[in-house]
Design an enzyme around this catalytic site. Structure first.
Site, PDB file in Angstrom:
ATOM      1  N   TYR A  76     -54.590 -31.848  83.111  1.00 53.38           N
ATOM      2  CA  TYR A  76     -55.467 -30.754  82.660  1.00 53.38           C
ATOM      3  C   TYR A  76     -55.201 -29.491  83.473  1.00 53.38           C
ATOM      4  O   TYR A  76     -55.254 -28.380  82.956  1.00 53.38           O
ATOM      5  CB  TYR A  76     -56.935 -31.168  82.796  1.00 53.38           C
ATOM      6  CG  TYR A  76     -57.868 -30.182  82.147  1.00 53.38           C
ATOM      7  CD1 TYR A  76     -58.045 -30.179  80.768  1.00 53.38           C
ATOM      8  CD2 TYR A  76     -58.559 -29.241  82.912  1.00 53.38           C
ATOM      9  CE1 TYR A  76     -58.885 -29.259  80.159  1.00 53.38           C
ATOM     10  CE2 TYR A  76     -59.399 -28.322  82.311  1.00 53.38           C
ATOM     11  CZ  TYR A  76     -59.566 -28.328  80.931  1.00 53.38           C
ATOM     12  OH  TYR A  76     -60.393 -27.418  80.330  1.00 53.38           O
ATOM     13  N   PHE A 128     -46.932  -4.822  62.893  1.00 51.24           N
ATOM     14  CA  PHE A 128     -46.816  -6.205  62.448  1.00 51.24           C
ATOM     15  C   PHE A 128     -48.226  -6.690  62.145  1.00 51.24           C
ATOM     16  O   PHE A 128     -49.185  -6.319  62.834  1.00 51.24           O
ATOM     17  CB  PHE A 128     -46.113  -7.108  63.469  1.00 51.24           C
ATOM     18  CG  PHE A 128     -45.951  -8.496  62.908  1.00 51.24           C
ATOM     19  CD1 PHE A 128     -45.040  -8.735  61.905  1.00 51.24           C
ATOM     20  CD2 PHE A 128     -46.783  -9.533  63.306  1.00 51.24           C
ATOM     21  CE1 PHE A 128     -44.937  -9.988  61.301  1.00 51.24           C
ATOM     22  CE2 PHE A 128     -46.692 -10.792  62.710  1.00 51.24           C
ATOM     23  CZ  PHE A 128     -45.763 -11.020  61.709  1.00 51.24           C
ATOM     24  N   THR A 129     -48.343  -7.544  61.138  1.00 52.26           N
ATOM     25  CA  THR A 129     -49.651  -7.941  60.599  1.00 52.26           C
ATOM     26  C   THR A 129     -50.641  -8.391  61.683  1.00 52.26           C
ATOM     27  O   THR A 129     -51.709  -7.792  61.853  1.00 52.26           O
ATOM     28  CB  THR A 129     -49.467  -9.075  59.571  1.00 52.26           C
ATOM     29  OG1 THR A 129     -48.677 -10.111  60.165  1.00 52.26           O
ATOM     30  CG2 THR A 129     -48.760  -8.580  58.328  1.00 52.26           C
ATOM     31  N   ASP A 219     -43.374  -6.509  72.069  1.00 50.72           N
ATOM     32  CA  ASP A 219     -43.455  -7.727  71.279  1.00 50.72           C
ATOM     33  C   ASP A 219     -42.039  -8.296  71.324  1.00 50.72           C
ATOM     34  O   ASP A 219     -41.140  -7.817  70.640  1.00 50.72           O
ATOM     35  CB  ASP A 219     -43.888  -7.419  69.848  1.00 50.72           C
ATOM     36  CG  ASP A 219     -43.954  -8.691  69.004  1.00 50.72           C
ATOM     37  OD1 ASP A 219     -43.307  -9.689  69.376  1.00 50.72           O
ATOM     38  OD2 ASP A 219     -44.645  -8.670  67.960  1.00 50.72           O
ATOM     39  N   LYS A 262     -40.232 -18.446  67.557  1.00 52.75           N
ATOM     40  CA  LYS A 262     -38.988 -17.830  67.061  1.00 52.75           C
ATOM     41  C   LYS A 262     -37.880 -18.060  68.099  1.00 52.75           C
ATOM     42  O   LYS A 262     -37.333 -19.146  68.197  1.00 52.75           O
ATOM     43  CB  LYS A 262     -39.201 -16.338  66.784  1.00 52.75           C
ATOM     44  CG  LYS A 262     -39.978 -16.058  65.502  1.00 52.75           C
ATOM     45  CD  LYS A 262     -41.456 -16.161  65.685  1.00 52.75           C
ATOM     46  CE  LYS A 262     -42.246 -15.572  64.545  1.00 52.75           C
ATOM     47  NZ  LYS A 262     -43.691 -15.784  64.728  1.00 52.75           N
ATOM     48  N   ARG A 386     -43.074  -9.210  51.677  1.00 54.30           N
ATOM     49  CA  ARG A 386     -43.409  -8.301  52.776  1.00 54.30           C
ATOM     50  C   ARG A 386     -43.474  -6.906  52.166  1.00 54.30           C
ATOM     51  O   ARG A 386     -42.536  -6.130  52.221  1.00 54.30           O
ATOM     52  CB  ARG A 386     -42.372  -8.356  53.904  1.00 54.30           C
ATOM     53  CG  ARG A 386     -42.368  -9.667  54.660  1.00 54.30           C
ATOM     54  CD  ARG A 386     -43.357  -9.771  55.813  1.00 54.30           C
ATOM     55  NE  ARG A 386     -44.658 -10.295  55.524  1.00 54.30           N
ATOM     56  CZ  ARG A 386     -45.414 -10.958  56.406  1.00 54.30           C
ATOM     57  NH1 ARG A 386     -44.974 -11.209  57.615  1.00 54.30           N
ATOM     58  NH2 ARG A 386     -46.616 -11.362  56.114  1.00 54.30           N
ATOM     59  N   PHE A 453     -52.331 -11.735  52.482  1.00 53.24           N
ATOM     60  CA  PHE A 453     -51.099 -12.331  51.943  1.00 53.24           C
ATOM     61  C   PHE A 453     -51.058 -13.843  52.104  1.00 53.24           C
ATOM     62  O   PHE A 453     -50.412 -14.542  51.337  1.00 53.24           O
ATOM     63  CB  PHE A 453     -49.865 -11.702  52.610  1.00 53.24           C
ATOM     64  CG  PHE A 453     -49.899 -11.741  54.109  1.00 53.24           C
ATOM     65  CD1 PHE A 453     -50.548 -10.753  54.828  1.00 53.24           C
ATOM     66  CD2 PHE A 453     -49.297 -12.774  54.798  1.00 53.24           C
ATOM     67  CE1 PHE A 453     -50.601 -10.805  56.214  1.00 53.24           C
ATOM     68  CE2 PHE A 453     -49.336 -12.835  56.179  1.00 53.24           C
ATOM     69  CZ  PHE A 453     -50.000 -11.849  56.891  1.00 53.24           C
TER      70      PHE A 453
END
Ligand code: F0G
Length: 463
Positions: A76, A128-129, A219, A262, A386, A453
């Site tokens: 933990y 970006f969303t 990002d 990614k 997109r 979306f």
């Protein structure tokens, strides 16, 4: 011919485990599409043949990563796997402090809450969303400061992701440096088609902002792909390794948000990394509330272990060269047949220009959404809209945001498909292009309030 990591042109891996895929009939796909409300997000994956919805969480892990899962320390607190992750981030990215999160948006949430005072601005190189949604949730207004070429799918340019320094300077002059929460630079720029940012631009943004006390965050979700483009395209970097280039890129940032799903070659996970101890302390206090203890955030020990291996594998020059070239191969097959795509071809996918593909459809009948649906129907290939659907509504006016780019993204997962799969995808898109005038628009019949979306439903418009 002499083969090295820069000339090799085949998958630099061999396949140790396979996952069978289902080939379906057109009738089956028609039914599946109708029950999914013509939204590829709502399809069941077992009804999909080649899945190019996203490159997020869809990578194939290496044998070393699978082995690392068994080494996961599920304690933990103080997990050994956390220290493995921390060390990998320090070595590869160069940031001293790391807070794990369940995925990228967990890190975006933390940093938005930490750095934003309501009423401030968050300039960035295209939205970006999830990033913008978290900035708005924290009370900021996003301002797009990307260069104009990024909004033009046909404009040439080696670094179409670059920040327009003039736009950024103007915003700073208009509102004052104190009103800028931080500048967020995405490398590469997802919604511009995976376009990279040059090292020169990163350096210039840093040099503009730092004397004014403005923080610059990244990002870094697809930063390795960006580093590869710098190696290929920017003078002075041809002989540098992707690992060296990545370290230099990150040196121009105060910290980064990362979706490990990614570049990091894992199926789940993310992190917030930074240089400042004060930000670290705040992130640690918040992460306990929203994700978990600071030594695991939202991740299991085994996932941190696999991610720490993925972070080291992602900067292998042969791997990243093949990854980006496979995307380029798909794009080139389409381009040669005249199919309108975003150019230059980006790092993680090929983006079909739905406006040029379907010029007979107004943006309000969702051309990109319609094209993604048709592609699925034709071959079982799943792609992602997109365009106007992803852009959502303007919170002030309630009207659709109408982005210039109306795209269908064919996103290539890492180490999953072969070049032969790319040929099957290209054949299907080319078939659709030849009968494009028959493709009709859609009506939105269900619209959720946020990030529409993901769950919106559509119905075909009459002939
Ligand atoms: N930033 C960028 C540039 C992204 O592409 C994504 C996710 C995120 C942040 C959020 O990360 O999903 O781990 O919470 N992009 C996925 C995609 C969803 O398909 O492009 P996350």
């Amino acid at each position: 011919m002499f083969v090295d990591s820069k000339t090799i042109n085949a998958e630099p891996y061999r396949i140790k485990a396979v996952e069978p895929m289902r080939v379906t009939t057109r009738e089956h796909r028609q039914e599946a599409l109708e029950s999914a409300g013509y939204n590829t997000f709502l399809l069941r994956s077992e009804d999909v043949f080649i899945d190019l919805l996203t490159d997020s969480g869809t990578s194939a892990m290496s044998d070393t990563q699978w082995a690392a899962l068994m080494r996961g320390d599920e304690a933990y607190a103080g997990s050994r796997s956390f220290y493995a992750l921390e060390k990998a981030v320090q070595d590869v990215y160069g940031f001293p402090y790391v807070v794990p999160t369940h995925q990228g948006r967990g890190a975006e949430h933390l940093i938005s809450q930490i750095l934003i005072t309501p009423g401030q601005y968050t300039p960035g190189n295209m939205y970006f969303t999830t990033t913008r949604a978290h900035q708005e949730l924290a009370g900021a207004t996003f301002v797009d400061v990307i260069n104009d070429k990024a909004h033009d799918p046909t404009a040439a340019g080696a670094f179409k992701g670059d920040v327009d320094l003039g736009k950024l300077q103007k915003l700073i002059d208009d509102v004052g440096p104190d009103k800028i929460a931080y500048v967020n630079v995405a490398v590469t720029v997802n919604l511009a088609g995976g376009q990279p940012v040059s090292m020169a631009n990163l350096r210039a943004v840093y040099e503009l902002c730092h004397p004014l006390g403005i923080l610059v965050w990244s990002d870094a979700t697809r930063c390795v792909e960006n580093a590869y483009f710098i190696q290929q395209r920017e003078p002075g970097y041809a002989d540098r390794t992707v690992a060296e280039i990545l370290r230099e890129m990150m040196s121009y940032f105060d910290g980064c948000t990362m979706s490990g799903k990614k570049d990091n070659l894992v199926n789940i996970g993310g992190f917030l990394a930074m240089r400042d101890e004060g930000v670290l302390q705040k992130a640690r206090s918040l992460v306990v509330l929203f994700e978990g203890m600071p030594s695991y955030g939202g991740m299991a020990g085994r996932d941190m272990e696999a991610m720490s291996v993925g972070i080291r594998e992602m900067v292998d020059d042969a791997y990243i060269a093949h990854r980006v070239r496979q995307v380029e191969y798909l794009g080139t097959l389409l381009d040669e047949e005249g199919v309108p795509i975003v150019k230059p071809i980006g790092g993680h996918g090929v983006f079909l220009d739905a406006r040029a593909f379907l010029p007979h459809l107004e943006q309000d009948v969702f051309p990109a959404q319609a094209l993604a649906a048709e592609l699925y129907l034709d071959s079982g290939v799943r792609s992602m809209e997109r365009g106007i659907v992803s852009a959502g509504r303007d919170p002030a006016t309630g009207d659709h945001r109408r982005p210039k780019l109306e795209l269908v993204r064919l996103t290539v997962p890492r180490r999953v498909y072969t070049d032969r799969h790319m040929e099957v995808v290209a054949d299907s898109v080319i078939r659709l292009y030849r009968r494009r005038s028959e493709i009709r628009g859609l009506a939105m019949v269900y619209e959720p309030e946020t990030l529409r979306f993901f769950t919106a439903r559509f119905a075909p418009l009459g002939a």
